[in-house]
Design a protein around this motif. Structure first.
Motif, PDB file in Angstrom:
ATOM      1  N   GLU A 135     -26.063 -26.956 -15.480  1.00 52.99           N
ATOM      2  CA  GLU A 135     -25.282 -27.432 -16.618  1.00 52.99           C
ATOM      3  C   GLU A 135     -24.849 -26.683 -17.776  1.00 52.99           C
ATOM      4  OE1 GLU A 135     -24.880 -30.380 -16.939  1.00 52.99           O
ATOM      5  OE2 GLU A 135     -25.173 -31.345 -15.449  1.00 52.99           O
ATOM      6  N   ALA A 136     -25.287 -25.284 -18.132  1.00 57.61           N
ATOM      7  CA  ALA A 136     -25.171 -24.582 -19.622  1.00 57.61           C
ATOM      8  C   ALA A 136     -23.690 -23.827 -19.118  1.00 57.61           C
ATOM      9  CB  ALA A 136     -26.214 -23.972 -19.792  1.00 57.61           C
ATOM     10  N   VAL A 137     -24.041 -23.370 -17.732  1.00 57.75           N
ATOM     11  CA  VAL A 137     -22.389 -22.816 -17.352  1.00 57.75           C
ATOM     12  C   VAL A 137     -21.062 -23.456 -17.134  1.00 57.75           C
ATOM     13  CG1 VAL A 137     -21.331 -21.630 -15.141  1.00 57.75           C
ATOM     14  CG2 VAL A 137     -23.448 -20.893 -15.553  1.00 57.75           C
ATOM     15  N   LYS A 138     -21.909 -25.199 -16.632  1.00 57.17           N
ATOM     16  CA  LYS A 138     -20.798 -25.744 -17.210  1.00 57.17           C
ATOM     17  C   LYS A 138     -20.348 -26.433 -18.939  1.00 57.17           C
ATOM     18  CE  LYS A 138     -21.319 -29.812 -17.195  1.00 57.17           C
ATOM     19  NZ  LYS A 138     -21.541 -31.453 -16.665  1.00 57.17           N
ATOM     20  N   THR A 139     -20.723 -26.307 -19.689  1.00 56.31           N
ATOM     21  CA  THR A 139     -20.623 -26.528 -20.773  1.00 56.31           C
ATOM     22  C   THR A 139     -20.177 -25.045 -21.588  1.00 56.31           C
ATOM     23  OG1 THR A 139     -22.998 -27.998 -20.804  1.00 56.31           O
ATOM     24  CG2 THR A 139     -21.790 -27.108 -23.937  1.00 56.31           C
ATOM     25  N   LYS A 140     -20.310 -23.884 -21.007  1.00 50.04           N
ATOM     26  CA  LYS A 140     -19.770 -23.055 -21.691  1.00 50.04           C
ATOM     27  C   LYS A 140     -18.855 -22.732 -21.217  1.00 50.04           C
ATOM     28  CE  LYS A 140     -20.230 -18.084 -21.567  1.00 50.04           C
ATOM     29  NZ  LYS A 140     -20.079 -17.181 -21.260  1.00 50.04           N
ATOM     30  N   LEU A 141     -17.990 -23.012 -18.944  1.00 51.12           N
ATOM     31  CA  LEU A 141     -16.708 -23.623 -19.383  1.00 51.12           C
ATOM     32  C   LEU A 141     -15.599 -24.464 -20.221  1.00 51.12           C
ATOM     33  CD1 LEU A 141     -17.558 -23.324 -15.560  1.00 51.12           C
ATOM     34  CD2 LEU A 141     -16.175 -20.903 -16.735  1.00 51.12           C
ATOM     35  N   THR A 142     -16.546 -25.311 -20.300  1.00 45.32           N
ATOM     36  CA  THR A 142     -15.617 -26.755 -20.812  1.00 45.32           C
ATOM     37  C   THR A 142     -15.020 -26.292 -21.584  1.00 45.32           C
ATOM     38  OG1 THR A 142     -17.373 -28.163 -19.341  1.00 45.32           O
ATOM     39  CG2 THR A 142     -15.473 -28.426 -21.222  1.00 45.32           C
ATOM     40  N   PRO A 208     -23.525 -16.635  -5.503  1.00 39.89           N
ATOM     41  CA  PRO A 208     -24.025 -16.143  -6.886  1.00 39.89           C
ATOM     42  C   PRO A 208     -23.483 -16.144  -7.209  1.00 39.89           C
ATOM     43  CG  PRO A 208     -23.246 -14.818  -4.756  1.00 39.89           C
ATOM     44  CD  PRO A 208     -22.795 -16.233  -4.095  1.00 39.89           C
ATOM     45  N   ARG A 209     -23.862 -15.381  -8.376  1.00 44.28           N
ATOM     46  CA  ARG A 209     -23.799 -15.972 -10.687  1.00 44.28           C
ATOM     47  C   ARG A 209     -22.043 -15.410 -10.304  1.00 44.28           C
ATOM     48  NH1 ARG A 209     -23.286 -11.964 -15.160  1.00 44.28           N
ATOM     49  NH2 ARG A 209     -22.087 -13.663 -16.922  1.00 44.28           N
ATOM     50  N   PHE A 210     -20.789 -15.256  -9.807  1.00 42.29           N
ATOM     51  CA  PHE A 210     -19.307 -15.205 -10.111  1.00 42.29           C
ATOM     52  C   PHE A 210     -19.183 -16.337  -9.437  1.00 42.29           C
ATOM     53  CE2 PHE A 210     -20.572 -11.514 -12.530  1.00 42.29           C
ATOM     54  CZ  PHE A 210     -20.133 -11.833 -13.725  1.00 42.29           C
ATOM     55  N   GLU A 211     -19.366 -16.453  -8.047  1.00 44.39           N
ATOM     56  CA  GLU A 211     -18.419 -17.351  -6.875  1.00 44.39           C
ATOM     57  C   GLU A 211     -19.049 -18.544  -7.398  1.00 44.39           C
ATOM     58  OE1 GLU A 211     -17.709 -16.711  -3.959  1.00 44.39           O
ATOM     59  OE2 GLU A 211     -18.319 -14.427  -3.347  1.00 44.39           O
ATOM     60  N   PHE A 212     -20.151 -18.376  -7.818  1.00 46.88           N
ATOM     61  CA  PHE A 212     -20.467 -20.372  -8.973  1.00 46.88           C
ATOM     62  C   PHE A 212     -19.176 -20.336  -9.989  1.00 46.88           C
ATOM     63  CE2 PHE A 212     -22.873 -22.540 -11.780  1.00 46.88           C
ATOM     64  CZ  PHE A 212     -22.979 -23.693 -11.392  1.00 46.88           C
ATOM     65  N   ILE A 213     -19.312 -19.346 -10.735  1.00 49.28           N
ATOM     66  CA  ILE A 213     -18.694 -19.843 -12.212  1.00 49.28           C
ATOM     67  C   ILE A 213     -17.322 -20.224 -11.628  1.00 49.28           C
ATOM     68  CG2 ILE A 213     -17.929 -18.317 -14.386  1.00 49.28           C
ATOM     69  CD1 ILE A 213     -19.895 -16.837 -14.777  1.00 49.28           C
ATOM     70  N   SER A 214     -16.135 -18.377 -10.696  1.00 47.44           N
ATOM     71  CA  SER A 214     -14.600 -18.930 -10.235  1.00 47.44           C
ATOM     72  C   SER A 214     -15.105 -20.840  -9.644  1.00 47.44           C
ATOM     73  CB  SER A 214     -14.913 -17.961  -9.659  1.00 47.44           C
ATOM     74  OG  SER A 214     -13.647 -18.735  -8.480  1.00 47.44           O
ATOM     75  N   ALA A 215     -16.180 -21.101  -8.957  1.00 42.90           N
ATOM     76  CA  ALA A 215     -15.648 -22.250  -8.191  1.00 42.90           C
ATOM     77  C   ALA A 215     -15.502 -23.405  -8.601  1.00 42.90           C
ATOM     78  CB  ALA A 215     -16.575 -22.438  -7.134  1.00 42.90           C
ATOM     79  N   LEU A 216     -16.993 -23.212 -10.048  1.00 45.78           N
ATOM     80  CA  LEU A 216     -16.726 -24.372 -10.959  1.00 45.78           C
ATOM     81  C   LEU A 216     -15.444 -24.162 -11.636  1.00 45.78           C
ATOM     82  CD1 LEU A 216     -19.264 -27.080 -12.386  1.00 45.78           C
ATOM     83  CD2 LEU A 216     -20.451 -24.791 -13.194  1.00 45.78           C
TER      84      LEU A 216
END
Ligand code: ZN
Ligand code: ZN
Ligand code: ZN
Ligand code: ZN
Length: 304
Positions: A135-142, A208-216
């Motif tokens: 969720e925290a990553v989602k907020t940052k990406l948004t 893995p972190r960057f796969e997650f960030i990219s996919a999200l």
């Protein structure tokens, strides 16, 4: 949804060059390039230089990162610079994500998930299993996406982490090996005016972190497109654009892991995801991000 890039492209098959010479009756015995001393008897010539056999073996020879043996014929070199005898391929499992051979020597070991994915210890160090973190990553990406003009602030998007079998069921009929999936529902009044929209994003757990960030980021771009672009937009334009949004995010990280994700995306042979990304990138390189977003708002078909 996003396609996971497959195995082989990042492996270069290389033939080691190694000759064994003999200095038996030379007038002037050759000198060892490593220790500088004269060579008598058998010696090794590698890349034009002469070596004592021992000097070569102990200090110069390319070693297999798995078994430690000298490499003097075919070997693989992975994205991370590990060189490995080609015979180990198929013998030792490789990480689902980074393609390292799973071993104490190369990948800090690894684990097998309950859905069968084998993931190495290095990828596990920053794998995303925790919903609060996700969720925290989602907020940052948004927020970062908004800075690029991709504004979904205020759109409610619940996030779920699921295993591979659930993901496969959810995305049935879409793509073979998704890392994420966006569920979209709308209700409309007669006449087509949309009364209500609802979204859910499902992400594969343990990425893995960057796969997650990219996919999200890819999935969040789907949310933007559902709220801003025609819903029956051409799949190449749609998936290419979602990958491009992920690229906008991931290219800002200096980490080698992030570069790996970008490389996968750039060289993906898939005609929708890979080709779509390359086409959108070419368009944005030429016209800029805001022209691209404007284009998406009122077009179903690609501009190429
Ligand atoms: Zn997608
Ligand atoms: Zn020597
Ligand atoms: Zn080996
Ligand atoms: Zn890995």
């Amino acid at each position: 949804m996003i396609v996971r890039k497959i195995v082989f492209w990042n492996w270069s098959l290389i033939i080691g060059l190694l000759l064994i010479g003999s200095a038996a009756i030379a007038d002037r015995p050759p000198e060892c390039k490593y220790c500088g001393k004269k060579i008598t008897g058998r010696y090794i010539v590698s890349e034009g230089y002469n070596y004592h056999v021992k000097c070569y073996e102990n200090h110069i020879a390319l070693r297999c990162a798995l078994c430690g043996g000298i490499i003097n014929d075919e070997y693989f070199e992975d994205f991370w610079g590990n060189t490995v005898h080609s015979k180990h391929k198929g013998e030792v499992p490789q990480c689902e994500y980074c393609r390292r051979f799973i071993s104490d020597e190369i990948s800090k070991g690894g684990v097998e998930y309950d859905d069968g994915r084998k993931v190495c210890g290095i990828c596990r160090e920053h794998a995303v299993d925790d919903v609060a973190y996700a969720e925290a990553v989602k907020t940052k990406l948004t927020k970062t996406l908004k800075g690029q003009g991709i504004d979904i602030v205020g759109v409610e998007v619940p996030l779920y982490l699921v295993n591979k079998s659930t993901m496969t069921e959810l995305s049935a009929g879409s793509h073979a090996d998704p890392l994420g999936f966006t569920h979209y529902e709308q209700t409309s009044y007669a006449g087509g005016i949309i009364a209500e929209r609802s979204f859910k994003i499902y992400m594969l757990n343990g990425l893995p972190r960057f796969e997650f960030i990219s996919a999200l980021a890819h999935e969040l771009m789907h949310v933007w497109m559902f709220t801003n672009a025609p819903t029956d937009i051409d799949p190449v334009l749609r998936e290419g654009s979602c990958n491009y949004a992920a690229f906008l995010i991931i290219r800002n990280y200096p980490d080698k892991e992030a570069r790996f994700v970008v490389d996968n995306m750039t060289s993906d042979p898939n005609p929708v995801y890979g080709e779509g990304f390359r086409r959108v990138k070419k368009y944005v390189d030429r016209h800029g991000v805001s022209k691209w977003l404007e284009y998406l708002k009122s077009n179903k078909y690609p501009p190429w």
